[in-house]
Design an enzyme around this catalytic site. Structure first.
Site, PDB file in Angstrom:
ATOM      1  N   GLU A   1       9.776  -5.583   4.224  1.00 53.45           N
ATOM      2  CA  GLU A   1      10.017  -6.867   3.721  1.00 53.45           C
ATOM      3  C   GLU A   1       9.805  -7.025   2.262  1.00 53.45           C
ATOM      4  OE1 GLU A   1       8.122  -5.880   6.422  1.00 53.45           O
ATOM      5  OE2 GLU A   1       8.572  -7.218   8.025  1.00 53.45           O
TER       6      GLU A   1
ATOM      7  N   GLY B   1      -5.292  -2.293   4.267  1.00 54.52           N
ATOM      8  CA  GLY B   1      -4.604  -3.461   3.795  1.00 54.52           C
ATOM      9  C   GLY B   1      -5.469  -4.817   4.001  1.00 54.52           C
ATOM     10  N   ARG B   2      -6.067  -5.014   5.161  1.00 53.73           N
ATOM     11  CA  ARG B   2      -6.653  -6.241   5.317  1.00 53.73           C
ATOM     12  C   ARG B   2      -8.027  -6.295   4.855  1.00 53.73           C
ATOM     13  NH1 ARG B   2      -6.208  -3.004   9.749  1.00 53.73           N
ATOM     14  NH2 ARG B   2      -8.043  -2.344  11.067  1.00 53.73           N
TER      15      ARG B   2
ATOM     16  N   HIS C   1      -8.110 -34.518  15.729  1.00 53.80           N
ATOM     17  CA  HIS C   1      -6.716 -35.428  16.277  1.00 53.80           C
ATOM     18  C   HIS C   1      -5.920 -34.650  16.947  1.00 53.80           C
ATOM     19  CE1 HIS C   1      -8.559 -38.809  13.942  1.00 53.80           C
ATOM     20  NE2 HIS C   1      -9.115 -38.113  13.242  1.00 53.80           N
TER      21      HIS C   1
ATOM     22  N   LYS D   1       0.686  -1.127   0.075  1.00 52.15           N
ATOM     23  CA  LYS D   1      -0.120  -0.130  -0.093  1.00 52.15           C
ATOM     24  C   LYS D   1       0.958   1.287   0.037  1.00 52.15           C
ATOM     25  CE  LYS D   1      -3.903   2.184   2.601  1.00 52.15           C
ATOM     26  NZ  LYS D   1      -4.756   2.182   3.664  1.00 52.15           N
TER      27      LYS D   1
ATOM     28  N   GLU E   1      -6.362  -7.643  14.067  1.00 50.51           N
ATOM     29  CA  GLU E   1      -5.840  -6.340  13.699  1.00 50.51           C
ATOM     30  C   GLU E   1      -6.998  -5.179  13.888  1.00 50.51           C
ATOM     31  OE1 GLU E   1      -3.773  -6.192  10.159  1.00 50.51           O
ATOM     32  OE2 GLU E   1      -2.552  -4.392  10.679  1.00 50.51           O
TER      33      GLU E   1
ATOM     34  N   LYS F   1       7.829  -1.553  13.892  1.00 46.82           N
ATOM     35  CA  LYS F   1       8.313  -1.368  12.645  1.00 46.82           C
ATOM     36  C   LYS F   1       9.710  -0.386  12.531  1.00 46.82           C
ATOM     37  CE  LYS F   1       4.317  -2.933  10.293  1.00 46.82           C
ATOM     38  NZ  LYS F   1       2.992  -2.434   9.421  1.00 46.82           N
TER      39      LYS F   1
END
Lengths: 514, 514
Positions: free
Chosen positions: B195, B250-251, B366, B189, B336, B482
């Site tokens: 990263e 973003g999400r 399981h 964005k 978030e 960050k």
């Protein structure tokens, strides 16, 4: 019933609620009483929310782990509800013999079977291009995680996994496979697991559909199981059955023949190193005195966080791509071992077992870390990071992310420190801090190191189960649902059958009338 | 500050704690007041722990969602802390024009950009064999999940993903790729995400190392970003930049150009159907009155479980392999959006935001289901299952598992009902029950259905944020970490630099002295 905890611990918890972690670091900058080194893993628990005085009192709980710990290594039936010994430490014991359980020298048997597994694996590379492991739960997660963690050995087959009933999963695993060159491992302790048996059938069908001769189909299967007779009855040749033992629980079974996919993918030496790392931690756990015993320290810190500070969950956050499935593995290990309340007499106790969750930490920093930093509940974090090359820009940045996140979780950011943008109230930037974490800084992701890490968590889980008075090795809570689902599957086929259960009538009517 | 909740709700919570779910089913077997159908999704919340009286009182909270809901669809700045409108519903609005925000007709712009994306995608199949999406958080999870959920269209490129700083992840994504035939999407964005920028550099280096001519390297990149100028400065041609807008979080961005990998993998029609399903739910959320409004119902049930019954977590449990990454997607969406405490004035409120976790439900049966069934804490469950063929043995068995687990979680198994093995106390077999769940029974995993499901959860998240008095669209808590990590990365290189943070001195000394 375990002995009651020292009364002082509740008082410490009350007192420490008022003391920020920052203050603890400022008052006694030496927090090394919460740091340990074991097998190339630096365990830094200095950001846990306690002081030296509390730690001294917590240590008094450690002695409760006896006599269960001695019994564990002696092959006594510490899995009392199932009246079984617990044999996973024996699977990594290098002694060629000398642990007799029910009249059988289990170590001799372990080494004999290990040798068979090795020979079989060495014959595979030339024969099979692809290997598909069909198993679920403990017969899936361990080998899956380790095949991701370790590099593929030169010439090794492509090892894949399918666990669930959804046909799409097995289809995906078989995508692009040459049937003639594909071996299936049927991994199932009881050899009755519904998912695995159905996928076994589907795999036989697939081989036939792909033109494998009927007489050759069964040559494409091996079994890793504790029910060797049943596997033989279903048609798997005794030569291709690799047993393990009732005393090896599913979630503790990757050290047994259930680790066969790991051997095929990473090679025999890797598997031996894995066992050696775990064995080194076994020896440490058995022998180190309480104040330097790493699994005991971590179990006491779990007790502290969940029983005394009231944390409902814990997050497992690996920074390395190769460890991406570790959270699922530890989730099973801890939630299946600890998510229960009945003590030895069957009385229900208060047991503060946490939900264990997590995932790739670097991804999390762009997602769920929001709640870790600013949510109301404090989530204890286990962060794991390995193989750091400070000269590599990305690896250095990754390490920096890891450390800065743990520092911020612990230290927070006060009203006085924030620099709000125009028009935004300072409260939005405040981090409350005081979120505890333990850092596992690993020298590398070698098999030996990972073996040590997993054994560490196994013994942590065992120890806290002893503190909580429950049996870490049974799993009665996952059994009844499997039975119920069989009668429900029948009801889905037969519209005259009554609805099983107490809450399903309306839903079944809907499904049948489609 | 939201209005206080009706006082009666706390009284209901106290009363219902004493009434087993079994009794609620027995007393009024018609629990259909908690069931809804929307867009081919049957939402069955009958196993939630409340009765009709409680539901009537909960509904009184629903009106609090106004005026925020009207503002959302009108393009008003409901993201108040960032002074922005919230535009993801506009991204799926089929009207060609008519939503003017800050003087710009955003719908016209959305459709213009969508057309560009379509044309680009159609030109790709002939040109690129592999597409690698480089993005993290919201620029990764949505497209990753949907590329797993939908089948690959005939002739579509192989779409892969890499998000984190660990070089092993990008290496794995590039394994076997032909550089000449590989396109990278830089999804970011702000176009500053550490990263993604570092992986962007690594990808350029890889192309060069693989022999792509220097003058051609940049032709292997497109950008999906809200920072188009920055992307151009870095050398991406304007023709290959697909913008989205500041108002798209973003999400919430998979509906924008961030969905480009989905278009490439599944085809344009699939993407349009995805948007259409989401839009249908937008219309429903905007227009349906409270008692039949599905997102509002689910938000009220979250309020009930987390604020009134005190559940600390919620589990997202898909039964279909194709939906395996849905838990991670919803984890980001909800943790978030909700993991914060500051209200509009910046005052910290009590906000009962849960840890959202989960994973493949069939695998879980399981493993971690042990704690769901017999642990002390009650975890509300969202179970999702789709595409059932009752004639297929495995699919029938999978549906039966799903229903029987939800029934057992709700109904439990009493002391009187268990049949203990010899020598085992009955307490080990008891399931306390009263663990609430909502079942999402989907007709299929078509793009339209999945679009509807995701929009449903988006509006649930928005609504409960309104009830809790927080802003679902900011994420201040993931920002400071960050920044901190950049200064820490410098300190790792320069051994004379002071240790940033409050808790890192000992650890930095150790790392620098290696």
């Amino acid at each position: 019933m375990p002995a009651p905890y020292p009364e002082s611990l509740s008082l410490h918890a009350e007192r420490l609620r008022e003391i920020p972690l920052r203050t603890l670091f400022a008052e006694s900058r030496d927090r090394s009483f919460l740091c340990r080194d074991i097998e190339g893993i630096h365990v830094d628990a200095s950001r846990q929310r306690l002081d030296a005085e509390t730690w001294a009192d917590l240590l008094r709980v450690a002695e409760q782990v006896e006599p269960a710990r001695s019994d564990l290594f002696a092959g006594a039936p510490v899995n009392a509800t199932e009246n079984r010994p617990v044999l996973h430490p024996a699977l990594r014991d290098p002694r060629p013999e000398g642990l007799v359980v029910d009249g059988v020298d289990i170590l001799a048997e372990v080494h004999r079977q290990r040798q068979r597994m090795r020979e079989f694996a060495e014959s595979c590379a030339a024969r099979w291009q692809t290997v598909v492991n069909l198993g679920i739960g403990g017969s899936d997660l361990g080998p899956r995680m380790l095949c991701e963690a370790f590099p593929r050995a030169p010439g090794a087959p492509d090892v894949r996994f399918a666990s669930t009933l959804d046909p799409e999963e097995l289809n995906a695993a078989l995508h692009g496979c040459d049937a003639d060159q594909t071996l299936f491992i049927i991994a199932s302790k009881t050899f009755t697991t519904e998912e695995t048996q159905r996928n076994f059938s589907a795999a036989r069908q697939w081989l036939a559909d792909q033109g494998v001769e009927p007489g050759e189909v069964m040559e494409h299967f091996v079994a890793t199981t504790a029910a060797t007779e049943r596997a033989q009855e279903i048609g798997i040749d005794a030569q291709r059955i690799f047993p393990f033992w009732d005393g090896v629980g599913g979630r503790y079974s990757v050290w047994s023949s259930v680790g066969l996919p790991v051997v095929l993918h990473a090679g025999w030496d890797a598997f031996e190193q894995l066992l050696a790392g775990a064995h080194a931690v076994d020896e440490h756990f058995r022998e180190a005195k309480a104040e330097s015993n790493v699994p005991l320290m971590l179990a006491l810190l779990m007790l502290w966080n969940h029983t005394f500070l009231g944390a409902a969950t814990r997050a497992v956050l690996p920074y390395n791509y190769r460890l991406r499935t570790l959270p699922r593995f530890l989730q099973q290990l801890q939630m299946e071992s600890l998510g229960k309340r009945a003590d030895a007499e069957g009385n229900l106790q208060d047991v503060a077992a946490p939900v264990v969750w997590g995932g790739s930490a670097n991804d999390g920093a762009h997602a769920f870390f929001q709640l870790l930093h600013q949510g109301e509940q404090a989530v204890p974090v286990d962060a794991i990071i390995a193989k750091l090359d400070l000269e590599d820009e990305r690896e250095r940045a990754l390490l920096a992310q890891c450390l800065s996140q743990l520092d911020l979780l612990a230290s927070g950011r006060t009203f006085g420190e924030v620099e709000p943008a125009a028009g935004v109230a300072a409260g939005h930037y405040v981090h409350p801090g005081d979120r505890p974490s333990t850092l596992f800084l690993m020298e590398d992701i070698s098999p030996r190191r990972i073996g040590a890490l997993l054994a560490l968590f196994e013994h942590v889980t065992f120890s806290i189960a002893v503190f909580w008075g429950i049996n870490a090795f049974d799993q009665f809570g996952v059994e009844y649902g499997k039975r119920l689902s069989r009668s429900l599957a029948e009801a889905l086929q037969d519209s005259a059958a009554p609805a099983p259960g107490h809450t399903l009538k309306a839903l079944l009517d809907r499904l049948r009338n489609r």
